[in-house]
Design a protein around this motif. Structure first.
Motif, short mmCIF file in Angstrom:
data_model
loop_
_atom_site.label_atom_id
_atom_site.label_comp_id
_atom_site.label_asym_id
_atom_site.label_seq_id
_atom_site.Cartn_x
_atom_site.Cartn_y
_atom_site.Cartn_z
N UNK A 8 28.20 32.53 23.71
CA UNK A 8 28.03 33.89 23.20
C UNK A 8 28.41 33.97 21.73
N UNK A 9 27.86 34.95 21.04
CA UNK A 9 28.31 35.18 19.67
C UNK A 9 29.66 35.88 19.78
N UNK A 10 30.49 35.85 18.72
CA UNK A 10 31.80 36.51 18.81
C UNK A 10 31.68 37.98 19.20
N UNK A 11 30.64 38.66 18.69
CA UNK A 11 30.48 40.09 19.00
C UNK A 11 30.20 40.30 20.48
N UNK A 12 29.24 39.54 21.00
CA UNK A 12 28.88 39.76 22.40
C UNK A 12 30.03 39.37 23.32
N UNK A 13 30.78 38.35 22.94
CA UNK A 13 31.94 37.93 23.75
C UNK A 13 32.98 39.06 23.76
N UNK A 14 33.21 39.63 22.59
CA UNK A 14 34.18 40.72 22.51
C UNK A 14 33.72 41.92 23.33
N UNK A 15 32.42 42.14 23.31
CA UNK A 15 31.85 43.27 24.05
C UNK A 15 32.03 43.05 25.56
N UNK A 16 31.75 41.82 25.98
CA UNK A 16 31.89 41.48 27.41
C UNK A 16 33.35 41.63 27.82
N UNK A 17 34.26 41.17 26.98
CA UNK A 17 35.68 41.26 27.32
C UNK A 17 36.14 42.71 27.40
N UNK A 18 35.63 43.52 26.50
CA UNK A 18 36.00 44.95 26.54
C UNK A 18 35.49 45.59 27.83
N UNK A 19 34.25 45.24 28.19
CA UNK A 19 33.67 45.80 29.42
C UNK A 19 34.46 45.33 30.64
N UNK A 20 34.90 44.08 30.60
CA UNK A 20 35.66 43.56 31.74
C UNK A 20 37.01 44.28 31.84
N UNK A 22 37.62 47.25 30.99
CA UNK A 22 37.35 48.58 31.54
C UNK A 22 37.18 48.51 33.06
N UNK A 23 36.44 47.48 33.50
CA UNK A 23 36.23 47.28 34.94
C UNK A 23 37.57 47.09 35.64
N UNK A 24 38.42 46.31 35.00
CA UNK A 24 39.74 46.01 35.55
C UNK A 24 40.58 47.29 35.67
N UNK A 25 40.58 48.08 34.59
CA UNK A 25 41.34 49.34 34.60
C UNK A 25 40.81 50.30 35.68
N UNK A 26 39.48 50.38 35.77
CA UNK A 26 38.87 51.34 36.70
C UNK A 26 39.09 50.96 38.16
N UNK A 27 39.14 49.66 38.44
CA UNK A 27 39.08 49.24 39.85
C UNK A 27 40.26 48.41 40.34
N UNK A 28 41.29 48.31 39.56
CA UNK A 28 42.46 47.55 40.03
C UNK A 28 43.00 48.14 41.34
N UNK A 55 38.07 35.44 39.48
CA UNK A 55 36.72 35.02 39.86
C UNK A 55 35.68 35.96 39.24
N UNK A 56 36.00 37.24 39.25
CA UNK A 56 35.07 38.22 38.66
C UNK A 56 34.88 37.94 37.17
N UNK A 57 35.95 37.56 36.51
CA UNK A 57 35.87 37.29 35.06
C UNK A 57 34.91 36.13 34.77
N UNK A 58 34.97 35.11 35.62
CA UNK A 58 34.11 33.93 35.43
C UNK A 58 32.63 34.30 35.50
N UNK A 59 32.29 35.24 36.35
CA UNK A 59 30.87 35.54 36.59
C UNK A 59 30.47 36.91 36.06
N UNK A 60 31.34 37.51 35.27
CA UNK A 60 31.14 38.90 34.86
C UNK A 60 29.87 39.11 34.02
N UNK A 61 29.67 38.23 33.03
CA UNK A 61 28.53 38.42 32.13
C UNK A 61 27.22 38.41 32.93
N UNK A 62 27.12 37.46 33.84
CA UNK A 62 25.91 37.35 34.66
C UNK A 62 25.76 38.57 35.57
N UNK A 63 26.87 38.98 36.20
CA UNK A 63 26.82 40.13 37.10
C UNK A 63 26.37 41.38 36.34
#
Lengths: 188, 93
Positions: A8-20, A22-28, A55-63
């Protein structure tokens, strides 16, 4: 550990991490609640929750790509569901009854009502353990996590129709078990 | 006892459970460490290459030279092994 996505480019990686994040905060709480009711103790529920998010983190971008904008909670719960199944298979354990978590309903007032309310809930939880795994899981998803039929269907890999029937039968079976037992259930 | 009553009881019995604070903190730290490490790796790797190097890496035409070099190296190694084998055969004979 390989992160989400390939090259990933640094931007897209950062974007994916931010989204993850958010997912973590919403669904912990959802993942923890599900794990707790499947496993029955806090210690293992913590482990299961951690493993689910790793495990979710490993496959998050694809999901995220494949979800086509649909909510990812069913996907997350499906991961927890599979890990919980492994947990029970590995240890050959039946889920324990998480009685310590039950609080009497807030509407109860007198001591007698309070005791009766607690007995009702105890009876419900105990009989819940007698249901087949898929029925019990569907009820946990519906009532502990507040998931609708479509979300439960996606999490369990079933059709919407089959899920509706599954939940109906689960409630019916629980009702019969409580009636057979003569549980102290007051009529509402 | 009707279904509505059972549903109300289930809603009371299966309340969402708050995760312990220590677990939330630990998990948050784990993901922070993973994402920081990944970002740092990516940044270090990118900093080591100039923009023109990155451009040329993306161009498939530039992949031919390393492949040719590897193939030539393989052939040369094979030839050396063959020469060595023949020399040893000659000494033995």
């Amino acid at each position: 550990m390989s992160g989400p996505g390939a090259n990933p480019t640094p931007e897209s990686k950062a974007e994916v991490d931010r989204a993850f994040e958010q997912l973590y905060r919403d669904h912990l709480k959802d993942v923890y609640s599900y794990s707790y009711y499947r496993i029955g103790n806090h210690h293992d529920a913590e482990d299961l929750t951690e493993q689910t998010f790793l495990q979710a983190y490993r496959h998050f971008a694809r999901a995220r790509r494949e979800s086509d904008g649909r909510p990812l909670r069913p996907w997350l719960i499906r991961i927890a569901h599979n890990l919980a199944a492994n947990y029970h298979r590995d240890r050959s354990r039946k889920p324990q009854t998480p009685l310590e978590s039950i609080e009497p309903p807030a509407a109860q007032h007198s001591t007698e009502d309070l005791v009766e309310g607690r007995a009702e809930l105890r009876a419900v939880i105990e009989n819940l353990q007698e249901l087949p795994d898929d029925r019990r899981e569907a009820l946990v998803m519906r009532f502990a996590l507040g998931m609708d039929n479509r979300e439960i269907a996606r999490a369990m890999g079933k059709s919407d129709g089959a899920t509706k029937v599954l939940i109906h039968r689960a409630i019916k079976q629980l009702q019969e078990l409580l009636e057979e037992e003569g549980a102290p259930v007051e009529h509402g | 006892m009707d279904e509505i009553r059972i549903e109300n009881l289930l809603a009371d019995a299966l309340k969402p459970v708050d995760p312990p604070q220590r677990m939330s903190d630990r998990l948050h730290d784990t993901f922070s460490a993973i994402t920081d490490a990944a970002a740092s790796d990516l940044s270090d790797w990118a900093e080591e290459l100039t923009e023109s190097e990155l451009q040329s890496l993306r161009d498939p035409r530039n992949w031919i030279r390393p492949v040719t070099a590897l193939a030539a190296g393989g052939v040369a190694t094979g030839a050396l092994i063959l020469v060595g084998f023949r020399r040893r055969s000659r000494f033995r004979g």
